[in-house]
Design an enzyme around this catalytic site. Structure first.
Site, mmCIF file in Angstrom:
data_model
loop_
_atom_site.group_PDB
_atom_site.id
_atom_site.type_symbol
_atom_site.label_atom_id
_atom_site.label_comp_id
_atom_site.label_asym_id
_atom_site.label_seq_id
_atom_site.Cartn_x
_atom_site.Cartn_y
_atom_site.Cartn_z
ATOM 1 N N LYS A 22 43.251 22.342 46.382
ATOM 2 C CA LYS A 22 43.994 22.902 45.246
ATOM 3 C C LYS A 22 45.173 23.746 45.719
ATOM 4 O O LYS A 22 46.292 23.609 45.215
ATOM 5 C CB LYS A 22 43.058 23.786 44.412
ATOM 6 C CG LYS A 22 43.768 24.575 43.316
ATOM 7 C CD LYS A 22 42.784 25.464 42.581
ATOM 8 C CE LYS A 22 42.607 26.814 43.223
ATOM 9 N NZ LYS A 22 43.573 27.831 42.799
ATOM 10 N N ASN A 23 44.924 24.613 46.696
ATOM 11 C CA ASN A 23 45.971 25.542 47.110
ATOM 12 C C ASN A 23 47.086 24.873 47.907
ATOM 13 O O ASN A 23 48.080 25.515 48.230
ATOM 14 C CB ASN A 23 45.362 26.689 47.919
ATOM 15 C CG ASN A 23 44.513 27.598 47.043
ATOM 16 O OD1 ASN A 23 44.706 27.663 45.831
ATOM 17 N ND2 ASN A 23 43.556 28.279 47.649
ATOM 18 N N ARG A 93 48.745 32.190 38.682
ATOM 19 C CA ARG A 93 49.685 32.878 39.557
ATOM 20 C C ARG A 93 50.531 31.910 40.383
ATOM 21 O O ARG A 93 51.726 32.124 40.607
ATOM 22 C CB ARG A 93 48.896 33.801 40.482
ATOM 23 C CG ARG A 93 49.755 34.525 41.483
ATOM 24 C CD ARG A 93 48.958 35.470 42.343
ATOM 25 N NE ARG A 93 49.810 36.077 43.348
ATOM 26 C CZ ARG A 93 50.662 37.058 43.117
ATOM 27 N NH1 ARG A 93 50.755 37.553 41.898
ATOM 28 N NH2 ARG A 93 51.421 37.544 44.061
ATOM 29 N N CYS A 117 43.410 34.967 38.397
ATOM 30 C CA CYS A 117 42.130 35.673 38.432
ATOM 31 C C CYS A 117 42.354 37.188 38.477
ATOM 32 O O CYS A 117 43.282 37.673 39.114
ATOM 33 C CB CYS A 117 41.332 35.244 39.661
ATOM 34 S SG CYS A 117 40.542 33.632 39.514
ATOM 35 N N ARG A 122 48.419 41.814 42.385
ATOM 36 C CA ARG A 122 49.069 40.883 43.306
ATOM 37 C C ARG A 122 50.523 40.748 42.878
ATOM 38 O O ARG A 122 50.936 39.766 42.270
ATOM 39 C CB ARG A 122 48.356 39.524 43.292
ATOM 40 C CG ARG A 122 46.962 39.589 43.893
ATOM 41 C CD ARG A 122 46.331 38.244 44.020
ATOM 42 N NE ARG A 122 45.964 37.718 42.728
ATOM 43 C CZ ARG A 122 45.483 36.490 42.535
ATOM 44 N NH1 ARG A 122 45.357 35.677 43.556
ATOM 45 N NH2 ARG A 122 45.155 36.087 41.338
ATOM 46 N N PRO A 123 51.335 41.762 43.185
ATOM 47 C CA PRO A 123 52.718 41.752 42.715
ATOM 48 C C PRO A 123 53.523 40.642 43.379
ATOM 49 O O PRO A 123 53.127 40.083 44.400
ATOM 50 C CB PRO A 123 53.230 43.129 43.141
ATOM 51 C CG PRO A 123 52.360 43.525 44.289
ATOM 52 C CD PRO A 123 51.013 42.942 44.008
ATOM 53 N N VAL A 124 54.677 40.356 42.769
ATOM 54 C CA VAL A 124 55.552 39.319 43.320
ATOM 55 C C VAL A 124 56.736 39.949 44.039
ATOM 56 O O VAL A 124 57.752 39.299 44.239
ATOM 57 C CB VAL A 124 56.036 38.363 42.204
ATOM 58 C CG1 VAL A 124 54.889 37.552 41.652
ATOM 59 C CG2 VAL A 124 56.751 39.137 41.112
ATOM 60 N N ASP A 309 38.513 33.908 49.874
ATOM 61 C CA ASP A 309 38.038 32.937 48.882
ATOM 62 C C ASP A 309 36.626 32.426 49.154
ATOM 63 O O ASP A 309 36.074 31.663 48.359
ATOM 64 C CB ASP A 309 39.005 31.747 48.795
ATOM 65 C CG ASP A 309 40.215 32.050 47.932
ATOM 66 O OD1 ASP A 309 40.231 33.104 47.270
ATOM 67 O OD2 ASP A 309 41.153 31.223 47.906
ATOM 68 N N ARG A 401 38.974 25.767 37.272
ATOM 69 C CA ARG A 401 40.289 25.955 37.894
ATOM 70 C C ARG A 401 40.305 25.458 39.344
ATOM 71 O O ARG A 401 41.366 25.067 39.844
ATOM 72 C CB ARG A 401 40.677 27.436 37.879
ATOM 73 C CG ARG A 401 40.985 28.001 36.505
ATOM 74 C CD ARG A 401 41.496 29.420 36.615
ATOM 75 N NE ARG A 401 42.567 29.460 37.600
ATOM 76 C CZ ARG A 401 42.715 30.431 38.506
ATOM 77 N NH1 ARG A 401 41.876 31.435 38.545
ATOM 78 N NH2 ARG A 401 43.709 30.390 39.362
#
Length: 433
Positions: A22-23, A93, A117, A122-124, A309, A401
Site C-alpha cells: 500500500k505505502n 494523509r 489515522c 504529523r505536520p506537512v 507500523d 485501509r
C-alpha cells in the site's frame, strides 16, 4: 456496523501470499501524474480503501484509470485541475503527495491539509520546506496549501530534512525530477517504498540515484512518459502474518515476503524463539516453543529499525510472552490506543511515557474490541486468534485501509473467523464457532 468475529485457539498452517505494498502504490499513483506522454501500467496493486481514495484523487484531476484485477492503467496526458477534492485528501494523509507532481508539471498545486489515522501530530511542514527550497511559494489558508513555482519553473537545490520523513522525501523527489539542475536530499527516508517510487520514476525517464540511502541525488529532466511497473510486496502485511505464525502457527509460508525488508522484525522473532527460514520467494516461520515468545525489548524507529507500523501487532504478541517485555514508540506520540482494547482481553500492560511495559499472561480471553487505527486493527485480530473464546473486532474501516482480504487470508491458513455485515450479524456470529 461491520465486525470480524473470531473463534480463537485454532492453529495456522499452510501458505499465504502477500499483496503489493500500500505505502508504495500510493505515491506511485501520484507520480503517474507526471507523465505527459504514454500510459502507465501499475501491477500488483492491492484492493484497499486507501488505494481507491488515491485512484479517485488522481481521476478527479483528469487522469483516466482502467482497472483489470490487480493492474491499473493510468493515462495522465490530459489533466484539467491542480486542486484535488478536499474531501478525498482529508481521508488519507498520503494523498498530500500529489502536490509535488502537480507543482512540477504545471507550476501550481492547491492541496487540502490531509487526514489519516489519529496516531499523533504529523505536520506537512517538511513537505513545504522542501518544495520552497526548490523555489516554490507556499501559502496556507482556508485549510489548503497553495503552491506556486517561480517563473521559469522549479530549480534544483540541496535540502536537509530535519527528520527522515517518508512523505516529504517522496514529495520532494517527485517535484525535483522536472526541476532544472541537480537536487540533493540529505537525511532522506530510506524506506523500501521510496526505493520503489524511485525505480518507477526512473522507468518514466527520471534520473534519481541513491534511493534507499540517506542521500538522494536527482538530475532534473524536461519531461516524463508513462511506464510499466510492478509494486513491491507489502512488508507490513508480511510482518503481520509472521508475528501471528510465530505464536499459533504449525509452519506458515509467507509467500512474496522479502526478508531484507524485514530484518529488524526477523531478528526480534528469532530472539523470541521462532524459527525463520528465508526462501527464494518468501519466508517460512515455525512458532515459539509452547506458542509463547520469550520477553523482548523493542524500540520503533525509522527504517531499517523496527517499524512503527508493526508495533501494535508486536504488543499483541507479547501480551502472552513468558515474562516482562517493553515496547518503546519513538515515531508517533499517540500510538498506544490499542492497549486499552488489549486490556479488555486480559492483557497486563501499563504505559510509562512512550513505553508499554507488558507483563506476559498465560492467555487472553475473547471480548468486544474496537480498532482505533489501521495497525491497531490488525493487532486486535492477532489477539483474537490467540484468545480463548470469541472476539468481536469493530472499526473495520481502519483495517480496510491497509489489508487486502485479511479475513480471507487468515481463513486460508485455518483460522476460524468471519467478517459480518448487516442484519444477519447475530446468527452468523453464532455459526462461527
Amino acid at each position: 456496523m461491520g465486525r470480524i468475529v473470531i473463534e480463537g485457539g485454532y492453529p495456522l498452517e499452510g501458505t499465504v501470499r502477500v499483496s503489493g505494498a500500500k505505502n508504495a502504490v500510493l505515491p506511485i499513483l501520484a507520480a503517474s501524474l507526471l507523465a505527459e506522454e504514454g500510459v502507465s501500467q501499475i501491477e500488483e496493486v492491492p484492493h484497499l480503501l486507501d488505494v481507491r481514495v488515491m485512484a479517485d484523487t488522481v481521476s478527479a484531476l483528469g487522469a483516466k484509470l482502467e482497472w483489470n484485477g490487480s493492474t491499473i492503467r493510468v493515462d495522465a496526458r490530459r489533466l484539467f485541475s491542480v486542486c484535488p477534492p478536499a474531501e478525498l485528501v482529508r481521508k488519507m494523509r498520503a494523498s498530500f503527495v500529489v502536490a509535488g507532481p502537480l507543482l512540477a508539471r504545471f507550476g501550481e498545486a492547491m492541496v487540502a491539509l490531509p487526514g489519516g489515522c489519529n496516531i499523533g501530530p504529523r505536520p506537512v511542514d517538511l513537505h513545504i520546506k522542501g518544495l520552497e527550497a526548490l523555489g516554490a511559494t507556499a501559502v496556507v489558508e482556508n485549510g489548503y496549501v497553495h503552491f506556486r513555482a517561480p517563473r521559469g519553473g522549479l530549480r534544483g537545490a540541496r535540502i536537509y530534512l530535519d527528520v527522515p520523513s517518508v512523505g516529504a522525501t517522496q514529495n520532494i523527489m517527485m517535484a525535483a525530477v522536472l526541476a532544472k539542475g541537480q537536487t540533493i536530499i540529505e537525511n532522506a527516508a530510506k524506506e523500501p517504498e521510496n526505493v520503489d517510487l524511485a525505480n518507477y520514476l526512473n522507468a518514466m525517464g527520471a534520473r534519481v540515484r541513491g534511493a534507499g540511502t540517506d542521500v538522494i541525488r536527482i538530475e532534473g529532466v524536461d519531461r516524463l512518459r508513462g511506464a510499466t511497473h510492478a509494486v513491491i510486496p507489502d512488508r507490513i502485511e508480511a510482518g503481520t502474518f509472521l508475528i501471528a505464525a510465530a505464536l499459533i502457527g504449525r509452519g506458515v509460508y509467507v509467500e512474496n515476503a522479502l526478508s531484507h525488508h524485514l530484518m529488524s522484525l526477523i531478528a526480534k522473532l528469532e530472539e523470541a524463539g521462532a524459527v525463520i527460514e528465508d526462501r527464494v520467494e518468501g519466508i517460512k516461520v515455525w512458532p515459539c516453543q509452547g506458542g509463547r515468545m520469550k520477553p523482548l525489548d523493542v524500540k520503533t524507529h525509522y527504517y531499517p529499525s523496527f517499524p512503527t507500523d508493526l508495533q501494535a501487532q508486536m504488543v499483541a504478541a507479547l501480551t502472552v510472552a513468558q515474562g516482562t517485555s517493553t515496547v518503546t514508540e519513538t515515531v508517533f506520540e499517540n500510538r498506544f490506543m490499542h492497549v486499552a482494547e488489549l486490556q479488555r482481553m486480559g492483557a497486563n500492560i501499563h504505559i510509562e511515557g512512550r513505553t508499554a511495559v507488558i507483563e506476559g499472561v498465560p492467555r487472553l480471553t475473547g471480548a468486544r474490541v474496537t480498532a482505533t487505527d489501521l495497525r491497531a486493527g490488525a493487532a486486535l485480530v492477532i489477539a483474537g486468534l490467540l484468545a480463548e473464546g470469541q472476539t468481536e473486532v469493530y472499526g473495520l474501516h481502519h483495517i480496510d485501509r491497509g489489508y487486502d482480504d485479511l479475513v480471507g487470508k487468515f481463513k486460508q491458513l485455518g483460522a476460524r473467523l468471519e467478517r459480518i455485515e448487516g442484519d444477519a450479524e447475530i446468527a452468523m456470529a453464532k455459526s462461527v464457532g
